[in-house]
Design an enzyme around this catalytic site. Structure first.
Site, PDB file in Angstrom:
ATOM      1  N   CYS A   2     -12.219   5.619  -6.047  1.00 56.77           N
ATOM      2  CA  CYS A   2     -13.051   4.917  -7.029  1.00 56.77           C
ATOM      3  C   CYS A   2     -12.577   5.224  -8.448  1.00 56.77           C
ATOM      4  O   CYS A   2     -11.852   6.181  -8.684  1.00 56.77           O
ATOM      5  CB  CYS A   2     -14.507   5.333  -6.878  1.00 56.77           C
ATOM      6  SG  CYS A   2     -15.123   5.251  -5.185  1.00 56.77           S
ATOM      7  N   ARG A  27      -6.506   1.602  -7.858  1.00 57.78           N
ATOM      8  CA  ARG A  27      -7.082   2.682  -7.055  1.00 57.78           C
ATOM      9  C   ARG A  27      -7.852   2.157  -5.851  1.00 57.78           C
ATOM     10  O   ARG A  27      -8.170   2.911  -4.933  1.00 57.78           O
ATOM     11  CB  ARG A  27      -8.004   3.543  -7.927  1.00 57.78           C
ATOM     12  CG  ARG A  27      -7.277   4.304  -9.013  1.00 57.78           C
ATOM     13  CD  ARG A  27      -8.242   4.946  -9.983  1.00 57.78           C
ATOM     14  NE  ARG A  27      -9.004   6.020  -9.368  1.00 57.78           N
ATOM     15  CZ  ARG A  27      -8.644   7.297  -9.375  1.00 57.78           C
ATOM     16  NH1 ARG A  27      -7.505   7.648  -9.929  1.00 57.78           N
ATOM     17  NH2 ARG A  27      -9.393   8.221  -8.829  1.00 57.78           N
ATOM     18  N   TRP A  75     -15.303   2.232  -4.040  1.00 58.56           N
ATOM     19  CA  TRP A  75     -14.734   2.002  -2.715  1.00 58.56           C
ATOM     20  C   TRP A  75     -15.741   2.550  -1.713  1.00 58.56           C
ATOM     21  O   TRP A  75     -16.029   3.730  -1.706  1.00 58.56           O
ATOM     22  CB  TRP A  75     -13.393   2.724  -2.590  1.00 58.56           C
ATOM     23  CG  TRP A  75     -12.626   2.317  -1.360  1.00 58.56           C
ATOM     24  CD1 TRP A  75     -12.641   2.909  -0.139  1.00 58.56           C
ATOM     25  CD2 TRP A  75     -11.721   1.224  -1.255  1.00 58.56           C
ATOM     26  NE1 TRP A  75     -11.805   2.261   0.725  1.00 58.56           N
ATOM     27  CE2 TRP A  75     -11.225   1.223   0.069  1.00 58.56           C
ATOM     28  CE3 TRP A  75     -11.286   0.244  -2.145  1.00 58.56           C
ATOM     29  CZ2 TRP A  75     -10.308   0.277   0.525  1.00 58.56           C
ATOM     30  CZ3 TRP A  75     -10.369  -0.688  -1.695  1.00 58.56           C
ATOM     31  CH2 TRP A  75      -9.892  -0.672  -0.380  1.00 58.56           C
ATOM     32  N   ASN A 101     -17.532   9.667  -8.403  1.00 54.48           N
ATOM     33  CA  ASN A 101     -16.420   9.654  -7.456  1.00 54.48           C
ATOM     34  C   ASN A 101     -16.538  10.897  -6.585  1.00 54.48           C
ATOM     35  O   ASN A 101     -16.859  11.977  -7.086  1.00 54.48           O
ATOM     36  CB  ASN A 101     -15.062   9.700  -8.174  1.00 54.48           C
ATOM     37  CG  ASN A 101     -14.727   8.410  -8.875  1.00 54.48           C
ATOM     38  OD1 ASN A 101     -15.439   7.427  -8.746  1.00 54.48           O
ATOM     39  ND2 ASN A 101     -13.636   8.415  -9.618  1.00 54.48           N
ATOM     40  N   GLY A 102     -16.232  10.773  -5.306  1.00 50.45           N
ATOM     41  CA  GLY A 102     -16.278  11.925  -4.422  1.00 50.45           C
ATOM     42  C   GLY A 102     -17.302  11.738  -3.320  1.00 50.45           C
ATOM     43  O   GLY A 102     -17.806  10.632  -3.075  1.00 50.45           O
ATOM     44  N   LYS A 489       5.786   0.985   4.420  1.00 52.74           N
ATOM     45  CA  LYS A 489       5.788  -0.003   3.352  1.00 52.74           C
ATOM     46  C   LYS A 489       5.394  -1.369   3.884  1.00 52.74           C
ATOM     47  O   LYS A 489       4.612  -2.105   3.275  1.00 52.74           O
ATOM     48  CB  LYS A 489       7.197  -0.092   2.707  1.00 52.74           C
ATOM     49  CG  LYS A 489       7.494   1.013   1.738  1.00 52.74           C
ATOM     50  CD  LYS A 489       6.798   0.851   0.422  1.00 52.74           C
ATOM     51  CE  LYS A 489       5.821   1.880   0.059  1.00 52.74           C
ATOM     52  NZ  LYS A 489       5.446   3.027   0.736  1.00 52.74           N
ATOM     53  N   GLU A 492       1.522  -1.514   5.224  1.00 49.96           N
ATOM     54  CA  GLU A 492       0.435  -1.330   4.267  1.00 49.96           C
ATOM     55  C   GLU A 492       0.261  -2.511   3.339  1.00 49.96           C
ATOM     56  O   GLU A 492      -0.842  -2.725   2.825  1.00 49.96           O
ATOM     57  CB  GLU A 492       0.621  -0.031   3.466  1.00 49.96           C
ATOM     58  CG  GLU A 492       1.803   0.024   2.551  1.00 49.96           C
ATOM     59  CD  GLU A 492       1.945   1.385   1.866  1.00 49.96           C
ATOM     60  OE1 GLU A 492       0.974   2.156   1.855  1.00 49.96           O
ATOM     61  OE2 GLU A 492       3.036   1.674   1.360  1.00 49.96           O
ATOM     62  N   HIS A 508      11.730   6.537  26.428  1.00 46.65           N
ATOM     63  CA  HIS A 508      10.588   7.338  26.852  1.00 46.65           C
ATOM     64  C   HIS A 508       9.278   6.581  26.647  1.00 46.65           C
ATOM     65  O   HIS A 508       8.223   7.196  26.470  1.00 46.65           O
ATOM     66  CB  HIS A 508      10.568   8.676  26.109  1.00 46.65           C
ATOM     67  CG  HIS A 508      11.734   9.553  26.441  1.00 46.65           C
ATOM     68  ND1 HIS A 508      11.772  10.360  27.548  1.00 46.65           N
ATOM     69  CD2 HIS A 508      12.933   9.693  25.823  1.00 46.65           C
ATOM     70  CE1 HIS A 508      12.932  10.994  27.600  1.00 46.65           C
ATOM     71  NE2 HIS A 508      13.659  10.606  26.556  1.00 46.65           N
ATOM     72  N   LYS A 607      -4.930   4.024  -4.228  1.00 49.92           N
ATOM     73  CA  LYS A 607      -3.744   4.699  -4.754  1.00 49.92           C
ATOM     74  C   LYS A 607      -3.869   6.213  -4.641  1.00 49.92           C
ATOM     75  O   LYS A 607      -2.941   6.894  -4.240  1.00 49.92           O
ATOM     76  CB  LYS A 607      -3.538   4.302  -6.223  1.00 49.92           C
ATOM     77  CG  LYS A 607      -2.296   4.914  -6.868  1.00 49.92           C
ATOM     78  CD  LYS A 607      -1.040   4.394  -6.230  1.00 49.92           C
ATOM     79  CE  LYS A 607       0.213   4.923  -6.893  1.00 49.92           C
ATOM     80  NZ  LYS A 607       1.420   4.514  -6.146  1.00 49.92           N
TER      81      LYS A 607
END
Length: 612
Positions: A2, A27, A75, A101-102, A489, A492, A508, A607
């Site tokens: 966030c 972010r 987020w 945030n957190g 890469k 995502e 295998h 991010k």
């Protein structure tokens, strides 16, 4: 994850907050909101979706007048994306507003206790608990209320807080989640990352864990959890402000790919020196003598995501050039497996932001056991940079795109330097070998430029695979490390299922997934493994795979068994990752672009991962 921005001063706060939040979009977020004191009361506005929605409903901030405010991009963690779960959160009277945030780990028992005291909750978030706790403890002294609340909560937080009856102040606090304070001629700012306020000031204060800041229009104060004032010195951010802009590129990711040559130069040049024709490596930041380097018996590299992939490459390079045993751990697993850290170990933690929660926890676990920790980070003054025993900065500048490119390349360059330094002082590398490595390292930026020049060729090939369901990357040795990053890469940013495998493991189990038309990207840059990898290519071709090979110019034999070949300029075999990753980055970028994906802000990703 966030984002937080706050401003108090002579200017209108809302436009500054919106601008700062826009610079933190990389972010990741799913809702946004602001709280501004309008001269009489705290006004809040929230919106689901992109920041543009909040900008529209506030007319770019014009409908929220006032010179003191806080903003947030969220987020979702506790509770789905919705207006009621979006920040800022307030007490029932609307006289206290905060952004967070957190994660508050003990919010459930705290919430239960507050409900027993008659407090009513309207959201599903852990953050709303803080708003009601502040209301409960508030007795006209904001600092006292904040410290009482923070003594009761467990978890991580970066907070921005407004009190209606203290309209000339913003309060901020942090623990294990980044928060900086800035100051300019018009006022003071808070932000969760430097790019948010780089346009407004280069003078910043890095808040330490369990500190509280009080921002006024013309002054700053910092306090401990015991409400004792703390003296702090400002730092100056020397990033070029233009580095945080697209500068004509369609996406930040493309711009940052093109910045990789410069990034490697900036990381290598200050440390690789030519003293009268004799090359040497000086890494003053290590704070270790040659004798101390010789005494290192084992290295543990700990990181997440792309930084972990850089660490896997680092294992091959360090063991090959310095003949020192190296373990590589995912930071999220490291401290939970009770790692064996014997005397003489060195732990290297790698993080672009320097705030990655799992990596920071691994650093603290290692230091608690008396083990020396070296951080490889990009952000000056970040938590890892401050808490590690030594810090090797990568000097990549601000990286905005969620999918890392230039910071990853800088991390590789830093690991090459470390390997060469260890190899030199341990007597493993001869003078001739050291000069050869130095020459190869200096050639990498120009060679990357050449590969970036092939973007149209890569784009044409990428357009053939926009509808792919599964893509596999294979390689042996250091090429397996390259495959890990190439696969990440692609997945995502394009959302195509992609996996990387050690090529020798195909039989295998993995080869059962190969069918007609499946794209297999085969990386083959290690001369001693050319024939082995060619055998693996033949195996997947026999099952109907279409093979894209990434290999050295000298390896012409691969053309006979592959459908498409990208050739790399010649370099030392230990450094091939820095070249092989370029066409894989371009391939991922153009596949994602062709599929209409948001290249800079892929879904569900952030991010900087600042919570576990």
């Amino acid at each position: 994850m966030c984002g937080i921005v706050g401003y108090i001063g002579k200017e209108q706060a809302a436009p500054i907050i919106l601008d700062g939040l826009a610079r933190l979009e990389y972010r990741g977020y799913d809702s946004a909101g602001m709280a501004v004191y309008d001269g009489e009361k705290i006004c809040t506005r929230k919106a689901i979706g992109r920041l543009k929605v909040l900008e529209n409903i506030t007319r770019g901030g014009e409908s929220m007048p006032g010179t003191c405010g806080i903003g947030h991009t969220r987020w979702a963690t506790h509770g789905a994306p919705s207006q009621r779960n979006a920040h800022p959160h307030t007490n029932e009277a609307g006289t206290i507003a905060l952004v967070h945030n957190g994660i508050i780990e003990n919010y459930i028992p705290l919430k239960k206790k507050m409900e027993e005291k008659g407090y009513r909750f309207v959201s599903e978030t852990d953050t709303e608990v803080l708003a009601h706790l502040l209301d409960y403890y508030y007795r006209q002294d904001p600092l006292e209320a904040i410290t009482k609340v923070l003594h009761r909560v467990e978890g991580s937080y970066a907070l921005g807080i407004l009190f209606a009856d203290h309209p000339g102040e913003i309060y901020a606090a942090r623990k294990d989640s980044p928060l900086i304070v800035g100051q300019n001629d018009t006022g003071c700012l808070i932000a969760s990352d430097v790019p948010a306020i780089l346009k407004y000031t280069r003078t910043v204060y890095y808040m330490e864990n369990q500190e509280v800041a009080v921002l006024r229009g013309d002054s700053l104060s910092f306090y401990s959890m015991d409400e004792e004032e703390v003296a702090k010195e400002p730092a100056t951010i020397d990033w070029d402000a233009d580095a945080a802009e697209k500068a004509g590129y369609e996406h930040f990711m493309l711009k940052e790919m093109y910045e990789q040559p410069r990034t490697i130069v900036d990381t290598v040049s200050p440390r690789l020196r030519d003293n009268g024709g004799e090359k040497d490596i000086t890494i003053e930041e290590l704070n270790m003598t040659d004798e101390e380097l010789k005494a290192v018996r084992k290295i543990h590299i700990v990181a997440c995501g792309s930084a972990y992939h850089a660490g896997v490459t680092g294992k091959y390079v360090l063991e090959g050039l310095a003949r020192i045993p190296v373990e590589v751990d995912l930071a999220s697993e490291y401290r939970y497996r009770n790692p064996l850290l014997e005397e003489g170990s060195l732990v290297i933690v790698i993080s672009q932001s320097g705030e990655t929660a799992d990596t920071l926890a691994a650093l603290r676990e290692s230091k608690a056991r008396g083990i020396r920790v070296l951080g490889i980070v990009n952000v000056v003054g970040s938590s890892i940079a401050r808490e590690a025993d030594a810090c090797l900065y990568t000097w990549a500048g601000p990286e905005i795109a969620v999918a890392t490119t230039k910071a990853y390349s800088a991390q590789l360059a830093a690991l090459y330097l470390l390997a060469m330094k260890f190899g030199r002082v341990r007597g493993v590398l001869t003078d001739t070998e050291f000069r050869s490595l130095s020459d190869s390292l200096k050639c990498l930026p120009d060679q990357i430029e050449l590969l970036l020049g092939q973007k149209q060729k890569i784009q044409r090939f990428a357009n053939r695979y926009l509808g792919a369901r599964d893509i596999f990357f294979i390689g042996r040795g250091i090429d397996y490390a390259i495959s890990l990053e190439g696969s990440l890469k692609l997945k995502e940013i394009s959302y195509i299922h992609s996996e990387a495998y050690a090529a020798g493991e195909l039989k295998h189990g993995t080869i059962s997934l190969i069918e007609d038309g499946t794209l297999v990207v085969a990386v083959s840059t290690q001369p001693e493994l050319y024939q082995k990898t060619i055998s693996n290519i033949v195996e997947v071709k026999a099952r109907g795979a279409f093979v894209m090979a990434v290999t050295n110019e000298e390896n012409k034999a691969v053309e006979k068994v592959s459908d498409y070949v990208v050739y790399l300029p010649g370099t030392h075999p230990r450094f091939t990752n820095s070249l092989a990753i370029i066409p894989l980055q371009l391939f991922a970028y153009y596949v994602a672009l062709g599929r209409g994906c948001d290249v800079d802000k892929p879904r569900n990703l952030a991010k900087s991962v600042t919570v576990e």
